[in-house]
Design a protein around this motif. Structure first.
Motif, PDB file in Angstrom:
ATOM      1  N   SER A  13       0.789  -1.273  -0.095  1.00  0.00           N
ATOM      2  CA  SER A  13       0.052  -0.024  -0.068  1.00  0.00           C
ATOM      3  C   SER A  13       0.737   1.182  -0.010  1.00  0.00           C
ATOM      4  O   SER A  13       0.561   2.368  -0.360  1.00  0.00           O
ATOM      5  CB  SER A  13      -0.890   0.004   1.079  1.00  0.00           C
ATOM      6  N   LEU A  14       2.209   1.316   0.469  1.00  0.00           N
ATOM      7  CA  LEU A  14       2.948   2.359   0.444  1.00  0.00           C
ATOM      8  C   LEU A  14       3.026   2.771  -1.037  1.00  0.00           C
ATOM      9  O   LEU A  14       3.295   4.198  -1.343  1.00  0.00           O
ATOM     10  CB  LEU A  14       4.328   2.017   0.890  1.00  0.00           C
ATOM     11  N   GLY A  69       0.353   5.306  -1.891  1.00  0.00           N
ATOM     12  CA  GLY A  69      -0.137   6.374  -1.103  1.00  0.00           C
ATOM     13  C   GLY A  69      -0.735   5.958   0.148  1.00  0.00           C
ATOM     14  O   GLY A  69      -1.593   6.694   0.541  1.00  0.00           O
ATOM     15  N   GLY A  70      -0.606   4.807   0.558  1.00  0.00           N
ATOM     16  CA  GLY A  70      -0.994   4.471   1.802  1.00  0.00           C
ATOM     17  C   GLY A  70      -2.247   3.737   1.911  1.00  0.00           C
ATOM     18  O   GLY A  70      -3.093   3.418   2.672  1.00  0.00           O
ATOM     19  N   GLU A  71      -3.163   3.671   0.700  1.00  0.00           N
ATOM     20  CA  GLU A  71      -4.254   3.111   0.460  1.00  0.00           C
ATOM     21  C   GLU A  71      -3.900   1.685   0.141  1.00  0.00           C
ATOM     22  O   GLU A  71      -3.373   1.074  -1.026  1.00  0.00           O
ATOM     23  CB  GLU A  71      -5.010   3.649  -0.888  1.00  0.00           C
TER      24      GLU A  71
END
Lengths: 316, 399
Positions: free
Chosen positions: B207-208, B211-213
Motif C-alpha cells: 500500500s505504500l 499512497g497508503g491506500e
C-alpha cells in the motif's frame, strides 16, 4: 595481533580450555580475516567459542541463529511497516512534497537492523556468530556467501551500505545436512571433537572451582566410557558440567551407583539410552568404583521395550 | 621427504599431493591462504604448522581426519624406495658434512635425501617441517609420483562401481515416485498470488506504493510438505551386479527432488549423498569413495542399527520413505536385523525393499535375513531396469 599462546591463555582465564590446534585455527582465522567453520558433535562448545572470543577481544557478539525457513530479510533488515504507515498517515496534513515524505519514510529511523546488517554497521569489528547454519536451507547459504564475500548490503531505498570493519565470523554446524562446497571453500575449517580425559578434567576444574579432584576425575572418566557406548545422544561437555553441579548440590564428593542413578537424567536425554547404559553396566562399574557382581541388584534391567519406548520393566 | 628447495614449492607440491591422492579440493585461493597462514605461525613449531595447514586446507571432517596422514607422509617420512646399500652408505655420508642444510652444497641425489631422513630419525625429531634445504627437484617429483601407487583411493578404482547416465525416462519415473508421496500442507505460511489467508504485512507494504491506500491485497498459503527419500544400498559382493542400478535410481531421485540421502553398507555404513548428487548432475559417474566399501559380506542388521543411531533422528520422520536395496543375504544376527527393521518401520512413512533376486523365476524370500526383514517392509519389489522403476513408482504406498 594475538598469537596462539595468548589466545589459549586468555580462553583459559575465562574457563574455556582449548588445545593447540584450536588456538592456532583461531589465530589464523583472526589474522586472515576469514570465517571459521566449526563442526563437531553437539555440546562440545562450538557456540561458546564465539562468546568467549568476543569477550577476549572485548567486542560485541552478534548472533544469527539459523532455522528452517530463515530468509534473507530476517537476517539482514526489515522496514518497520506499522511505524511507516503511521508516519505516512500523519504526514498527509503536512505540506511536504511527495519526495520529501518518501525520504522521511525510508530513512534509517524506520529500518530494523537484523544481525547481518548490524554486524556490518558496527563501529568496532564485532564477532558474528552464525549458529547452526546447517538448519537453514541452501538458498540462504547462497545468500550468506554473497554477504561474507562482499561485506556490503544494498537497500534499494537507501543505497549500498559498506562494512566499516570486517566482522570476525564464527560459523557452527551440527552436520544435520552437508554444507555446500562453496561455503566450505570460503571458510577455514575446524573439527571440534569431544575433549580428552585430561582436557575434560581441566574444563571441569576451571568451570567449577569447588569441585573435588576425585569427583572431577570420576565424572570425566565415566563420560569417556559413556561416549564410547552406542547411545542415540552422546553426552557433551555441557552435560558433564550439569552433572558435576547436580552432584555438588547433592553434597556428593564421589560417584557411586546410587548417585549415578539419581542424577542420570543430567547425562542421558533419551529413554532408549537408559537401556543401553543398563546393558553396559559392567563397563561403567570400574568408573563407579565397585565390582561388577554388586550391580545385579539394581539399575536398569530392561530387556526390551518392543521398540516402542513406552513399556518398561520394574527396575527393582 | 622435502621434495623441493624453497617453502612455496613445497607448499604447492603438498597441495598437489592432497588434491591428487586424497581428493582435497584446493584452489589457488586456499593455497594463497595457506601461504599467508604460514607467514603467521612459528615455522619451527611442527604442531603449529600442522594445525595451521589443516585449518586452511581441510574442508570437511573426513579431510581433517586424512590430513595428518598426508602431512606425515609428505613432510616427515623418508622416501619409499630406501634400500639396504643406501643405508650402508649412511655413516659415511653423515661424516662428510652438515646434515644437508647447506644451501650452497652441490646438488645431491636421492641418497642424500635418504641420509637426511635417517639423520632426523637418529636425532629423534624432525627438522622444522618447512626447513628448506637443497634437494634435486626431479628426484622429489619422482618420489611423489611413486607415492601415488599406494594412495588410499587409487588402488581399488577398478572395483569402484560406475553409474551409467541417468536419462530422462528415469528422472520422469522418479518424479512420479516423488509425487506419489502425498503429504499434505506444511505448517508454515508462504506468500502466494492466490492463497487462503490474508497477508496484512505484505498488503501494508504494497500500500505504500499506492499512497497508503491498500489497493492490492496479498495472500498467503501453506506450501506442500516435501517427502524425504533415504536410499540404503547393499555394497556386498553378491550385490555388485545390481548395486549400480540402485545407485542409478538414487541419482534419478536426486534429480527429481533435493531431499535425498544415500548410504551404502556392507560391513560398515557410508554416506554417499554428495557423490550421488554429483553423479546426477553428470559431473562424475564413478564412485571413487565407495571403492573400499565395496565387496565382502554384509551385516545388514548392524549397519541399519548404525544408520538409525547416527542419522535416524534427523533423517527419519513420517514424511520419509526408506528404500533398502539388498538381496537380504545377511551374515549378522537376525535379532539385530529384526530390531533395526522394527525401528525403521516405526519411524518412517514407508519401507521399500528392493530385492534384485525377486525377478529370478522361482525365487522365494526364504533366506534368513530376508524372511526376518520381510514383515516390516511395506513395499517389496525389484528394480533391475526402467520398467521395474516405473512399476515401483506406480505401486508405492505411504501410510
Amino acid at each position: 595481533m594475538m598469537d596462539a599462546i595468548t589466545i589459549r591463555a586468555r580462553f583459559r582465564d575465562r574457563g574455556f580450555i582449548i588445545d593447540d590446534a584450536f588456538a592456532t585455527a583461531l589465530q589464523i582465522a583472526l589474522a586472515l580475516e576469514k570465517p571459521l567453520l566449526i563442526e563437531g558433535p553437539a555440546g562440545v562448545g562450538k557456540t561458546e567459542t564465539a562468546k568467549v572470543l568476543a569477550d577476549t577481544l572485548e567486542t560485541r557478539l552478534i548472533r544469527l541463529q539459523c532455522y528452517e525457513g530463515l530468509d534473507a530479510m530476517t537476517a539482514l533488515y526489515e522496514w518497520n511497516y506499522p511505524h511507516q504507515m503511521l508516519r505516512a498517515r500523519l504526514s498527509e496534513i503536512e505540506d511536504a512534497s511527495i519526495e520529501e515524505r518518501e525520504a522521511q519514510i525510508f530513512s534509517e529511523r524506520f529500518l530494523l537492523k537484523r544481525p547481518l546488517l548490524e554486524a556490518i554497521t558496527e563501529e568496532r569489528s564485532p564477532v558474528l556468530l552464525i549458529d547452526e547454519v546447517d538448519r537453514a536451507d541452501e538458498a540462504f547459504e547462497a545468500f550468506l556467501l554473497e554477504v561474507l564475500a562482499e561485506w556490503q548490503v544494498t537497500i534499494p531505498e537507501l543505497g549500498t551500505i559498506y562494512a566499516k570493519h570486517k566482522p570476525r565470523v564464527i560459523i557452527t554446524s551440527n552436520r544435520t545436512r552437508e554444507l555446500s562446497d562453496a561455503l566450505r571453500r570460503r571458510c577455514l575449517f575446524l573439527w571440534l571433537p569431544y575433549p580428552t580425559l585430561d582436557q575434560e578434567i581441566a574444563i571441569l576444574k576451571a568451570r567449577i572451582p569447588d569441585l573435588s579432584e576425585r569427583l572431577a576425575k570420576q565424572i570425566a572418566d565415566l563420560m569417556q566410557t559413556l561416549r564410547g557406548l552406542p547411545l542415540q545422544k552422546a553426552p557433551g561437555v555441557a552435560e558433564s558440567l550439569d552433572w558435576a553441579r547436580a552432584l555438588m548440590n547433592l553434597h556428593r564428593d564421589h560417584l557411586d551407583r546410587q548417585a549415578f542413578e539419581q542424577t542420570l537424567g543430567c547425562v542421558l536425554k533419551v529413554h532408549e539410552d537408559h537401556a543401553v547404559v543398563g546393558a553396559h553396566a559392567s563397563e561403567l562399574a570400574t568408573g563407579l568404583g565397585e565390582s561388577s557382581e554388586s550391580l545385579q541388584s539394581g539399575g536398569y534391567s530392561l530387556d526390551t521395550d518392543f521398540g516402542f519406548g513406552s513399556v518398561s520393566k520394574k527396575s527393582r | 621427504m622435502y621434495p623441493f628447495g624453497a617453502l612455496p614449492e613445497n607448499l604447492v607440491s603438498f597441495c598437489a599431493l592432497l588434491r591428487r591422492d586424497y581428493g582435497f579440493r584446493i584452489g589457488a585461493g586456499e593455497m594463497l591462504d595457506a601461504a599467508r597462514a604460514l607467514d603467521i605461525v612459528d615455522l619451527s613449531d611442527q604442531h603449529a604448522v600442522r594445525s595451521a595447514l589443516r585449518t586452511v586446507l581441510a574442508g570437511t571432517r573426513d579431510d581433517a581426519a586424512m590430513f595428518d596422514g598426508a602431512f606425515n607422509r609428505f613432510f616427515l617420512s623418508r622416501p619409499p624406495t630406501l634400500d639396504h646399500d643406501r643405508r650402508a652408505a649412511l655413516p659415511h655420508e653423515r661424516d662428510s658434512g652438515p646434515s644437508g642444510e647447506g644451501e650452497e652444497g652441490p646438488r645431491r641425489g636421492r641418497t642424500t635425501e635418504a641420509t637426511v631422513a635417517e639423520i632426523e630419525e637418529i636425532r629423534g625429531e624432525g627438522l622444522g617441517p618447512m626447513t628448506p634445504f637443497d634437494a634435486n627437484e626431479e628426484e622429489g617429483q619422482a618420489a611423489t609420483v611413486a607415492g601415488a601407487s599406494y594412495s588410499p583411493l587409487g588402488v581399488e578404482n577398478s572395483e569402484a562401481p560406475e553409474v551409467s547416465e541417468v536419462n530422462d525416462e528415469w528422472v520422469a519415473a522418479a518424479r512420479v515416485l516423488v509425487r506419489r508421496v502425498q503429504l499434505g500442507p506444511s505448517r508454515k505460511w508462504r506468500a502466494a498470488p492466490r492463497g487462503r489467508r490474508f497477508d496484512l504485512r505484505r498488503t501494508l507494504r504494497a500500500s505504500l506504493q499506492t499512497g497508503g491506500e491498500p489497493l492490492t491485497p496479498r495472500w498467503m498459503t501453506r506450501p506442500k510438505r516435501q517427502p524425504r527419500f533415504v536410499v540404503l544400498v547393499d555394497g556386498s559382493r553378491s550385490m555388485s551386479q545390481y548395486a549400480p542400478t540402485a545407485l542409478k535410481l538414487a541419482s534419478a531421485l536426486a534429480r527429481a527432488t533435493s531431499r535425498v540421502e544415500v548410504f551404502t553398507f556392507s560391513t560398515g555404513l557410508r554416506r554417499v549423498t554428495t557423490d550421488v548428487q554429483r553423479a546426477s548432475t553428470g559431473k562424475t559417474h564413478r564412485f571413487h569413495d565407495l571403492a573400499s566399501a565395496w565387496g565382502g559380506g554384509t551385516t545388514i542388521g548392524a549397519c541399519l542399527t548404525e544408520f538409525l543411531r547416527r542419522f535416524g533422528a534427523r533423517l527419519l520422520a513420517r514424511s520419509a520413505v526408506v528404500i533398502v536395496a539388498s538381496d537380504g543375504l545377511d551374515v549378522g544376527g537376525s535379532d539385530t536385523l529384526r530390531a533395526a527393521m522394527q525401528t525403521l518401520r516405526r519411524r518412517s512413512g514407508a519401507v521399500v525393499w528392493l530385492n534384485p533376486l525377486l525377478d529370478t523365476p522361482g525365487y522365494e524370500p526364504t533366506a534368513r535375513g530376508m524372511s526376518t526383514a520381510k514383515p516390516f517392509v511395506t513395499t517389496f519389489s525389484s528394480v533391475n531396469d526402467l520398467a521395474g522403476f516405473v512399476r515401483l513408482s506406480r505401486t508405492l504406498r505411504v501410510r
